[in-house]
Design a protein around this motif. Structure first.
Motif, PDB file in Angstrom:
ATOM      1  N   ALA A 157      55.002  16.447  18.233  1.00  0.00           N
ATOM      2  CA  ALA A 157      54.047  15.402  18.592  1.00  0.00           C
ATOM      3  C   ALA A 157      52.886  15.304  17.609  1.00  0.00           C
ATOM      4  O   ALA A 157      52.439  14.202  17.266  1.00  0.00           O
ATOM      5  CB  ALA A 157      53.523  15.646  20.001  1.00  0.00           C
ATOM      6  N   LYS A 158      52.386  16.425  17.144  1.00  0.00           N
ATOM      7  CA  LYS A 158      51.210  16.422  16.273  1.00  0.00           C
ATOM      8  C   LYS A 158      51.444  15.582  15.021  1.00  0.00           C
ATOM      9  O   LYS A 158      50.619  14.724  14.664  1.00  0.00           O
ATOM     10  CB  LYS A 158      50.825  17.855  15.897  1.00  0.00           C
ATOM     11  CG  LYS A 158      49.601  17.936  15.006  1.00  0.00           C
ATOM     12  CD  LYS A 158      49.261  19.393  14.663  1.00  0.00           C
ATOM     13  CE  LYS A 158      48.041  19.467  13.752  1.00  0.00           C
ATOM     14  NZ  LYS A 158      47.702  20.873  13.408  1.00  0.00           N
ATOM     15  N   HIS A 185      54.170  13.481  14.311  1.00  0.00           N
ATOM     16  CA  HIS A 185      54.698  12.138  14.566  1.00  0.00           C
ATOM     17  C   HIS A 185      53.601  11.190  15.044  1.00  0.00           C
ATOM     18  O   HIS A 185      53.478  10.053  14.555  1.00  0.00           O
ATOM     19  CB  HIS A 185      55.824  12.201  15.597  1.00  0.00           C
ATOM     20  CG  HIS A 185      56.459  10.873  15.870  1.00  0.00           C
ATOM     21  ND1 HIS A 185      57.259  10.229  14.946  1.00  0.00           N
ATOM     22  CD2 HIS A 185      56.386  10.041  16.947  1.00  0.00           C
ATOM     23  CE1 HIS A 185      57.675   9.076  15.451  1.00  0.00           C
ATOM     24  NE2 HIS A 185      57.157   8.940  16.654  1.00  0.00           N
ATOM     25  N   ASP A 186      52.801  11.645  15.986  1.00  0.00           N
ATOM     26  CA  ASP A 186      51.747  10.795  16.537  1.00  0.00           C
ATOM     27  C   ASP A 186      50.706  10.431  15.483  1.00  0.00           C
ATOM     28  O   ASP A 186      50.155   9.323  15.484  1.00  0.00           O
ATOM     29  CB  ASP A 186      51.062  11.489  17.714  1.00  0.00           C
ATOM     30  CG  ASP A 186      52.005  11.660  18.903  1.00  0.00           C
ATOM     31  OD1 ASP A 186      53.112  11.091  18.879  1.00  0.00           O
ATOM     32  OD2 ASP A 186      51.622  12.364  19.863  1.00  0.00           O
ATOM     33  N   ARG A 187      50.426  11.363  14.579  1.00  0.00           N
ATOM     34  CA  ARG A 187      49.451  11.078  13.516  1.00  0.00           C
ATOM     35  C   ARG A 187      49.949   9.952  12.624  1.00  0.00           C
ATOM     36  O   ARG A 187      49.172   9.048  12.259  1.00  0.00           O
ATOM     37  CB  ARG A 187      49.196  12.340  12.680  1.00  0.00           C
ATOM     38  CG  ARG A 187      48.246  12.108  11.499  1.00  0.00           C
ATOM     39  CD  ARG A 187      47.833  13.426  10.857  1.00  0.00           C
ATOM     40  NE  ARG A 187      48.959  14.142  10.294  1.00  0.00           N
ATOM     41  CZ  ARG A 187      49.434  13.930   9.061  1.00  0.00           C
ATOM     42  NH1 ARG A 187      48.892  13.008   8.282  1.00  0.00           N
ATOM     43  NH2 ARG A 187      50.462  14.632   8.617  1.00  0.00           N
ATOM     44  N   PHE A 191      57.015   4.183  23.281  1.00  0.00           N
ATOM     45  CA  PHE A 191      55.782   4.439  24.027  1.00  0.00           C
ATOM     46  C   PHE A 191      55.864   3.945  25.472  1.00  0.00           C
ATOM     47  O   PHE A 191      55.444   4.637  26.411  1.00  0.00           O
ATOM     48  CB  PHE A 191      54.596   3.778  23.314  1.00  0.00           C
ATOM     49  CG  PHE A 191      53.267   4.067  23.948  1.00  0.00           C
ATOM     50  CD1 PHE A 191      52.628   5.281  23.734  1.00  0.00           C
ATOM     51  CD2 PHE A 191      52.653   3.134  24.764  1.00  0.00           C
ATOM     52  CE1 PHE A 191      51.403   5.561  24.329  1.00  0.00           C
ATOM     53  CE2 PHE A 191      51.424   3.403  25.353  1.00  0.00           C
ATOM     54  CZ  PHE A 191      50.799   4.618  25.138  1.00  0.00           C
ATOM     55  N   LEU A 232      49.624   6.633  17.300  1.00  0.00           N
ATOM     56  CA  LEU A 232      49.814   6.427  18.730  1.00  0.00           C
ATOM     57  C   LEU A 232      50.373   7.707  19.335  1.00  0.00           C
ATOM     58  O   LEU A 232      51.224   8.344  18.730  1.00  0.00           O
ATOM     59  CB  LEU A 232      50.808   5.268  18.936  1.00  0.00           C
ATOM     60  CG  LEU A 232      51.032   4.717  20.323  1.00  0.00           C
ATOM     61  CD1 LEU A 232      49.804   3.966  20.816  1.00  0.00           C
ATOM     62  CD2 LEU A 232      52.240   3.781  20.305  1.00  0.00           C
ATOM     63  N   LYS A 233      49.896   8.101  20.504  1.00  0.00           N
ATOM     64  CA  LYS A 233      50.434   9.284  21.164  1.00  0.00           C
ATOM     65  C   LYS A 233      51.746   8.923  21.831  1.00  0.00           C
ATOM     66  O   LYS A 233      51.823   8.681  23.040  1.00  0.00           O
ATOM     67  CB  LYS A 233      49.419   9.835  22.166  1.00  0.00           C
ATOM     68  CG  LYS A 233      48.183  10.429  21.499  1.00  0.00           C
ATOM     69  CD  LYS A 233      47.278  11.112  22.519  1.00  0.00           C
ATOM     70  CE  LYS A 233      46.104  11.780  21.815  1.00  0.00           C
ATOM     71  NZ  LYS A 233      45.207  12.486  22.772  1.00  0.00           N
ATOM     72  N   VAL A 234      52.794   8.940  21.036  1.00  0.00           N
ATOM     73  CA  VAL A 234      54.068   8.370  21.462  1.00  0.00           C
ATOM     74  C   VAL A 234      55.202   9.393  21.540  1.00  0.00           C
ATOM     75  O   VAL A 234      56.196   9.173  22.226  1.00  0.00           O
ATOM     76  CB  VAL A 234      54.467   7.211  20.500  1.00  0.00           C
ATOM     77  CG1 VAL A 234      54.693   7.729  19.090  1.00  0.00           C
ATOM     78  CG2 VAL A 234      55.693   6.485  20.996  1.00  0.00           C
ATOM     79  N   ASP A 283      55.825  12.400  22.965  1.00  0.00           N
ATOM     80  CA  ASP A 283      56.250  12.912  24.269  1.00  0.00           C
ATOM     81  C   ASP A 283      56.844  11.815  25.142  1.00  0.00           C
ATOM     82  O   ASP A 283      57.811  12.058  25.885  1.00  0.00           O
ATOM     83  CB  ASP A 283      55.065  13.572  24.993  1.00  0.00           C
ATOM     84  CG  ASP A 283      54.621  14.866  24.322  1.00  0.00           C
ATOM     85  OD1 ASP A 283      55.440  15.473  23.592  1.00  0.00           O
ATOM     86  OD2 ASP A 283      53.461  15.272  24.518  1.00  0.00           O
ATOM     87  N   LYS A 284      56.301  10.610  25.047  1.00  0.00           N
ATOM     88  CA  LYS A 284      56.837   9.489  25.822  1.00  0.00           C
ATOM     89  C   LYS A 284      58.232   9.109  25.309  1.00  0.00           C
ATOM     90  O   LYS A 284      59.125   8.760  26.092  1.00  0.00           O
ATOM     91  CB  LYS A 284      55.890   8.296  25.746  1.00  0.00           C
ATOM     92  CG  LYS A 284      54.572   8.510  26.478  1.00  0.00           C
ATOM     93  CD  LYS A 284      53.712   7.273  26.419  1.00  0.00           C
ATOM     94  CE  LYS A 284      52.367   7.494  27.113  1.00  0.00           C
ATOM     95  NZ  LYS A 284      52.522   7.722  28.561  1.00  0.00           N
ATOM     96  N   ARG A 308      52.249   7.644  13.390  1.00  0.00           N
ATOM     97  CA  ARG A 308      52.456   6.405  14.131  1.00  0.00           C
ATOM     98  C   ARG A 308      51.158   5.813  14.664  1.00  0.00           C
ATOM     99  O   ARG A 308      51.137   4.682  15.149  1.00  0.00           O
ATOM    100  CB  ARG A 308      53.428   6.660  15.288  1.00  0.00           C
ATOM    101  CG  ARG A 308      54.858   6.953  14.810  1.00  0.00           C
ATOM    102  CD  ARG A 308      55.593   5.690  14.441  1.00  0.00           C
ATOM    103  NE  ARG A 308      56.831   5.958  13.715  1.00  0.00           N
ATOM    104  CZ  ARG A 308      57.752   5.030  13.469  1.00  0.00           C
ATOM    105  NH1 ARG A 308      57.562   3.801  13.872  1.00  0.00           N
ATOM    106  NH2 ARG A 308      58.840   5.332  12.808  1.00  0.00           N
TER     107      ARG A 308
END
Length: 346
Positions: A125-126, A128-130, A99, A134-136, A138-139, A132
């Protein structure tokens, strides 16, 4: 390695320094979130961590990784990497969810950092972020690309659950497109003991995948992709039940050598034996030199028992397998030399 294999002199190959147990993610399968803050000691200071690094050098450790929690939350991480790169010859890595990685890589050169182990469990992203929390995603991808441009090796670490069991090839393909190697290991039922109390995720079985399907997929993907670093013996050991089971062991490929080949320093400076999950013997490396701890009579006795303890039964942790493999020349060839010949040690 020569001392361990030929001379039978205990020597640690690698070390893991836990910088903090704080984490910005909320992975539902992670045991850390079940541990109350009141049970945790204080994180080491920068100077204390540097003293630990010096002690690891005295023990002739080859590889040092910074972990957590999430180690990038430590504001002194760039300073620690600079320090270790300037003064020591360790093969140095950081394990992260990615992140904060782009921000840090844009601000600091990270000279002395050899590799980054980055967590990615889903190919988009949809999903993985769910998982984790965390909106991570793309980062993490951005951080991978910056690291690659810097010449820092990137290894993607994928935790296989029921939800992503059918996406394993998608993950290997993504890693291949990013010019990364990838390790793929199943989620585990981890019990972590702190101050005599055990912590675990109660519904962990809702996440653990079918191990035979996982193993079959890994073997198929190894034939198709050269960037897979999950090796044949790791699959065989996990499929056959992992460590433990004394006197009738689950598998006859490898005994656990974690106490001998691996040093884990907790975020508060304590060192656990035989392993970080089951601290039968626990001393503070900020008060007692690591070399004295490692070469003590008590630790030698623990080394000799390998995985004969009851709590070892069914343990199939990737870190335990990876740090035990170098003690076997046959398995060492499969893990590293064969991997190099296949072209997947980038």
């Amino acid at each position: 390695m020569v001392k361990n294999n030929l001379l039978n002199i205990p020597t640690p190959y690698s070390a893991q320094v836990e910088l903090t147990l704080d984490c910005n993610g909320k992975c539902p399968f992670c045991t850390l979130h079940s541990i109350p803050k009141s049970a945790l000691g204080r994180d080491m200071t920068t100077e204390q961590i540097k003293s630990i690094i010096e002690q690891l050098d005295i023990l002739k450790v080859n590889s040092v990784s910074f972990t957590g929690g999430e180690p990038t939350l430590r504001k002194d991480l760039p300073d620690l990497i600079k320090y270790i790169g300037k003064n020591y010859s360790f093969y140095t890595g950081v394990a992260t969810n990615g992140f904060l990685l782009p921000k840090l890589l844009k601000k600091y050169p990270f000279d002395g950092l050899d590799y980054i182990l980055i967590s990615l469990d889903f190919p988009n992203a949809k999903l993985h972020d769910r998982y984790r929390g965390l909106k991570v995603f793309d980062k993490a991808i951005e951080g991978i690309k910056i690291a690659q441009d810097r010449g820092i090796n990137v290894i993607i670490s994928t935790v296989v659950m029921k939800e992503n069991l059918d996406l394993m090839e998608d993950m290997v393909s993504l890693a291949n497109d990013l010019n990364c190697t990838i390790e793929i290991l199943p989620v585990e039922d981890i019990t972590r003991e702190i101050n005599g109390k055990a912590y675990r995720i109660e519904n962990i079985n809702d996440f653990i995948p079918d191990i035979n399907i996982w193993g079959s997929n890994v073997l198929k993907l190894r034939k198709k992709y050269s960037n897979m670093v999950t090796d044949l013996y790791t699959v065989l050991i996990i499929e056959n039940g992992g460590f433990g089971g004394a006197p009738a062991y689950y598998q006859n490929f490898l005994r656990c050598h974690v106490a001998r080949s691996y040093i884990f320093v907790r975020q508060d400076g304590k060192v656990d034996y035989p392993c970080k999950l089951h601290p039968l013997y626990n001393l503070n490396a900020l008060k007692i030199p690591l070399s004295k701890i490692y070469r003590s009579k008590e630790v030698y006795e623990i080394m000799e028992k390998h995985d004969d303890y009851d709590f070892c039964n069914g343990c199939r942790l990737g870190c335990a397998i990876a740090t035990s493999i170098p003690t076997s020349l046959k398995l060492l060839y499969e893990k590293y030399i064969s991997a190099y010949l296949r072209g997947n040690l980038r």
